[in-house]
Design an enzyme around this catalytic site. Structure first.
Site, PDB file in Angstrom:
ATOM      1  N   LYS A  67      40.410  58.622  13.240  1.00  0.00           N
ATOM      2  CA  LYS A  67      39.604  58.753  14.462  1.00  0.00           C
ATOM      3  C   LYS A  67      39.271  60.226  14.724  1.00  0.00           C
ATOM      4  O   LYS A  67      38.146  60.564  15.097  1.00  0.00           O
ATOM      5  CB  LYS A  67      40.353  58.133  15.657  1.00  0.00           C
ATOM      6  CG  LYS A  67      40.359  56.613  15.609  1.00  0.00           C
ATOM      7  CD  LYS A  67      41.347  55.968  16.567  1.00  0.00           C
ATOM      8  CE  LYS A  67      41.398  54.460  16.306  1.00  0.00           C
ATOM      9  NZ  LYS A  67      42.471  53.755  17.017  1.00  0.00           N
ATOM     10  N   ASP A  94      38.547  51.927  24.786  1.00  0.00           N
ATOM     11  CA  ASP A  94      39.102  50.780  24.068  1.00  0.00           C
ATOM     12  C   ASP A  94      38.638  49.455  24.679  1.00  0.00           C
ATOM     13  O   ASP A  94      38.778  48.406  24.053  1.00  0.00           O
ATOM     14  CB  ASP A  94      40.634  50.831  24.194  1.00  0.00           C
ATOM     15  CG  ASP A  94      41.324  50.999  22.859  1.00  0.00           C
ATOM     16  OD1 ASP A  94      40.661  50.806  21.828  1.00  0.00           O
ATOM     17  OD2 ASP A  94      42.523  51.324  22.861  1.00  0.00           O
ATOM     18  N   GLN A 126      47.034  54.548  21.287  1.00  0.00           N
ATOM     19  CA  GLN A 126      47.128  53.764  20.057  1.00  0.00           C
ATOM     20  C   GLN A 126      48.207  52.684  20.198  1.00  0.00           C
ATOM     21  O   GLN A 126      49.319  52.953  20.645  1.00  0.00           O
ATOM     22  CB  GLN A 126      47.459  54.707  18.879  1.00  0.00           C
ATOM     23  CG  GLN A 126      47.429  54.053  17.511  1.00  0.00           C
ATOM     24  CD  GLN A 126      46.037  53.581  17.081  1.00  0.00           C
ATOM     25  OE1 GLN A 126      45.018  54.133  17.484  1.00  0.00           O
ATOM     26  NE2 GLN A 126      46.000  52.565  16.247  1.00  0.00           N
TER      27      GLN A 126
HETATM   28  N1  GUN Z   1      45.707  49.494  17.075  1.00  0.00           N
HETATM   29  C1  GUN Z   1      44.985  48.768  16.185  1.00  0.00           C
HETATM   30  N2  GUN Z   1      43.709  48.636  16.607  1.00  0.00           N
HETATM   31  C2  GUN Z   1      43.634  49.285  17.787  1.00  0.00           C
HETATM   32  C3  GUN Z   1      42.556  49.493  18.713  1.00  0.00           C
HETATM   33  O1  GUN Z   1      41.416  49.031  18.545  1.00  0.00           O
HETATM   34  N3  GUN Z   1      42.867  50.212  19.810  1.00  0.00           N
HETATM   35  C4  GUN Z   1      44.122  50.699  20.040  1.00  0.00           C
HETATM   36  N4  GUN Z   1      44.328  51.395  21.159  1.00  0.00           N
HETATM   37  N5  GUN Z   1      45.130  50.520  19.212  1.00  0.00           N
HETATM   38  C5  GUN Z   1      44.881  49.816  18.083  1.00  0.00           C
END
Ligand code: GUN
Length: 286
Positions: A54, A121, A98
């Site tokens: 990211k 998110d 996350q």
């Molecule tokens: N862990 C796996 N996919 C995601 C996501 O789309 N957002 C977040 N915050 N954590 C994740």
């Protein structure tokens, strides 16, 4: 005839090129660029890789990112204080914590601590609720948004189609089901307690699988001519594999996403897209 392979990498590249141009235009116009804050708790190896990806993706389109790394044993109060500080910080446009989180932390409490206008998110109940109500959520979760873009790219007809979603997570299954319903599909959501999974999947014109079980879906479970989106990512012998037996199913489906190179790249592109719209909204440009 073998299925069309839906190229998520190429589509994500196209999205990123558009974002890149828009970020540059915004920099000229406002003197600043969007900034995504990512909070990582602990040392989960997959989470560390995702968070790194990211950060790199932000940099590639000219956005800023900020990483907050907290100890595995962090107290919930401390994490909530960090999120609060990011929520108040005018330099931060989007906040992502996350997941999954270590056991001492209540996921829903943490999700609800992110202000809806920075919830890139799309997991805050304000945004999830609006998604389900078809009432303009500020953000749609990145993976489901990527799935819908891939279906569009494949030319899938959703109006009146039988759509089957395997998996009912808050991050993927539930929001995908809501988005498909909004597009007038007849939606069935299957999960671990579903009796005869194959009976459902065989009726699907559009099949979205998001479970995390390698090769759960074989050719015998897919209708001829279906469009199949594989959201699964599992590690097998150091290789990334999906939930769908790609080699077998591609002989039967009309279109299918590969793993890797399908949904994954789109998820990150859509997160950046959400961060851009957070920035624009906060600057009064949306
Ligand atoms: N862990 C796996 N996919 C995601 C996501 O789309 N957002 C977040 N915050 N954590 C994740």
């Amino acid at each position: 005839m073998a299925a069309k392979v839906i190229d998520g990498k190429a589509l994500a590249e196209k999205v990123r090129a558009g974002l890149c141009a828009e970020v540059e235009a915004l920099r000229k116009k406002t003197g600043s660029v969007p900034c995504l804050a990512v909070v990582l708790v602990g040392e989960n190896p997959a989470s560390k890789i995702y968070v790194n990806m990211k950060e790199i993706a932000c940099e590639k389109v000219g956005m800023k990112s900020r990483k907050i790394q907290l100890d595995e044993s962090v107290a919930e109060k401390r994490l909530l204080d960090e999120v609060k500080a990011l929520a108040r910080d005018p330099e931060v446009n989007g906040i992502l914590v996350q997941l999954p989180l270590p056991r001492q932390l209540r996921e829903q409490v943490v999700i609800e601590s992110v202000p809806p206008e920075k919830d890139v998110d799309g997991l805050h109940p304000f945004n999830m609720g609006r998604l389900l109500a078809f009432a303009d959520p500020l953000f749609v979760p990145a993976t489901p948004k990527g799935v819908m873009a891939l279906l569009k790219e494949a030319g899938a007809v959703l109006d009146g189609a039988n759509a089957v979603v395997v998996g009912r997570s808050n991050i993927v299954g539930k929001p995908v089901a809501a988005l498909l319903l909004k597009e007038n599909a007849t939606v069935t959501v299957c999960h671990s307690k579903t009796g005869d999974l194959a009976a459902h999947t065989r009726a699907a014109d559009v099949l979205v699988v998001a479970v995390g079980r390698p090769k759960l879906v074989g050719a015998d479970m897919v209708k001829k001519g279906a469009v199949v989106i594989d959201v699964g990512t599992s590690k097998m012998d150091e290789k990334l594999v999906g939930d769908v037996d790609f080699a077998a199913v591609r002989e039967k489906a009309a279109a299918i996403t590969p793993v890797p190179g399908g949904v994954g790249p789109m998820t990150i592109a859509m997160l950046l897209d959400n961060t851009l719209s957070a920035f624009k909204r906060q600057k009064g440009l949306l």
